[in-house]
Design a protein around this motif. Structure first.
Motif, PDB file in Angstrom:
ATOM      1  N   LYS A   1     -45.892 -70.080 -37.026  1.00  0.00           N
ATOM      2  CA  LYS A   1     -45.527 -68.730 -37.441  1.00  0.00           C
ATOM      3  C   LYS A   1     -46.372 -67.696 -36.708  1.00  0.00           C
ATOM      4  O   LYS A   1     -47.557 -67.887 -36.484  1.00  0.00           O
ATOM      5  CB  LYS A   1     -45.698 -68.583 -38.951  1.00  0.00           C
ATOM      6  CG  LYS A   1     -44.658 -69.373 -39.757  1.00  0.00           C
ATOM      7  CD  LYS A   1     -44.784 -69.086 -41.246  1.00  0.00           C
ATOM      8  CE  LYS A   1     -43.709 -69.828 -42.042  1.00  0.00           C
ATOM      9  NZ  LYS A   1     -43.847 -69.576 -43.496  1.00  0.00           N
TER      10      LYS A   1
ATOM     11  N   SER B   1     -42.226 -59.053 -38.039  1.00  0.00           N
ATOM     12  CA  SER B   1     -41.670 -60.174 -37.268  1.00  0.00           C
ATOM     13  C   SER B   1     -40.715 -61.028 -38.090  1.00  0.00           C
ATOM     14  O   SER B   1     -40.005 -61.875 -37.537  1.00  0.00           O
ATOM     15  CB  SER B   1     -42.799 -61.048 -36.722  1.00  0.00           C
ATOM     16  OG  SER B   1     -43.469 -61.732 -37.769  1.00  0.00           O
ATOM     17  N   ASP B   2     -40.672 -60.832 -39.398  1.00  0.00           N
ATOM     18  CA  ASP B   2     -39.806 -61.607 -40.290  1.00  0.00           C
ATOM     19  C   ASP B   2     -38.791 -60.646 -40.911  1.00  0.00           C
ATOM     20  O   ASP B   2     -39.152 -59.761 -41.694  1.00  0.00           O
ATOM     21  CB  ASP B   2     -40.656 -62.276 -41.377  1.00  0.00           C
ATOM     22  CG  ASP B   2     -39.845 -63.217 -42.263  1.00  0.00           C
ATOM     23  OD1 ASP B   2     -38.615 -63.046 -42.352  1.00  0.00           O
ATOM     24  OD2 ASP B   2     -40.457 -64.107 -42.890  1.00  0.00           O
TER      25      ASP B   2
ATOM     26  N   SER C   1     -36.787 -60.952 -43.192  1.00  0.00           N
ATOM     27  CA  SER C   1     -36.613 -61.013 -44.641  1.00  0.00           C
ATOM     28  C   SER C   1     -37.536 -60.042 -45.378  1.00  0.00           C
ATOM     29  O   SER C   1     -37.336 -59.774 -46.567  1.00  0.00           O
ATOM     30  CB  SER C   1     -36.869 -62.438 -45.146  1.00  0.00           C
ATOM     31  OG  SER C   1     -38.251 -62.776 -45.063  1.00  0.00           O
TER      32      SER C   1
END
Length: 286
Positions: A67, A274-275, A277
């Motif tokens: 990640k 970066s995510d 969600s």
């Protein structure tokens, strides 16, 4: 005397030849990663060493799980200690960090050394411009360092991770402060990260607001008044920025103000955004 937040150019000049003092040049340019080393080679405070933001003051961008941890994640503790030893930092060394950018990069080294428990570290107030303004000379010589014996001690600072910040969206137990310029906070003119905006609920305190017109930090009283108007308590405050670098400037300002205890979110906006969600807010703060 131990310097643990700021040091003036005049005070540094009086100790420059002390055997247990070490000056570290932290100049950098986010758009040109070689600029700091080039500037150091062209002229630096005598006897200073150089610490590169990407190579020494940051770690791997991806964790063991693959990640993304942000553009300037924290280095591994032992790797950082080894690098500091290589530069000559010992257990009793008074370190002075400087740059030419108001302390935006030097504050990162200040915070990292406190992260491994080293209290004798200060930022040169006003940086290289202040040094030159008071007649300080520059050198192009690269000193041969003698390896120091810095060892990890109990940390003097603490962090939160992305999970803590996600949980805070609901709990609102923490006050998140974004150190980026107001336009980037609003989601405008974003050139460093793929997504513009800010963490929902975060307040904005541009790190340069800690400085006066002369490029030096404002007085402790002025900083205390400004920060008390922004946060309820440093113990429930979290500092972030684009990648965990200029957030350290706000943490330094809080220490100067006599308001210790705020925490760093190292991944900051670069990790958060970066995510897809994770929610993104735009526009000016309420």
């Amino acid at each position: 005397m131990t310097y643990a937040t700021l040091i003036s150019a005049a005070d540094l000049a009086g100790h420059l030849d002390d055997a247990n003092w070490l000056v570290i040049d932290c100049r950098h340019d986010l758009a040109n990663p070689d600029a700091g080393a080039q500037a150091y080679a062209a002229g630096h405070i005598p006897r200073a060493r150089f610490a590169h933001l990407d190579k020494i003051l940051s770690g791997a961008k991806n964790g063991a799980d693959g990640k993304f941890k942000g553009r300037h994640p924290l280095p591994e503790r032992q790797a950082f200690i080894d690098a500091m030893q290589e530069l000559g930092v010992g257990k009793g060394t008074q370190v002075v960090a400087y740059d030419a950018h108001g302390g935006m990069f030097a504050a990162r080294l200040w915070w990292l050394l406190r992260w491994v428990g080293h209290v004798q570290v200060a930022v040169l107030d006003g940086g290289l411009p202040a040094w030159q303004a008071q007649g300080g000379e520059l050198s192009t010589a690269t000193p041969a360092p003698v390896r120091g014996d810095l060892q990890e001690q109990a940390p003097l600072v603490s962090t939160v991770d992305v999970g803590n910040v996600v949980a805070n969206l609901d709990s609102k137990a923490l006050t998140v402060i974004d150190a980026r310029a107001a336009d980037r906070y609003r989601g405008e003119n974003e050139t460093l990260d793929a997504v513009g905006g800010h963490i929902p609920g975060a307040k904005n305190r541009f790190f340069k607001d800690n400085l006066g017109a002369d490029g030096r930090f404002k007085s402790a009283d002025a900083l205390r008044a400004e920060w008390n108007a922004l946060i309820d308590s440093p113990q429930t405050a979290v500092m972030q920025c684009g990648s965990g670098v200029t957030a350290c400037h706000n943490l330094l300002a809080l220490e100067v103000a006599g308001l210790p205890g705020a925490r760093l979110y190292p991944g900051s906006w670069s990790e958060w955004s970066s995510d897809s969600s994770r929610p993104v807010a735009t526009g000016a703060q309420p």
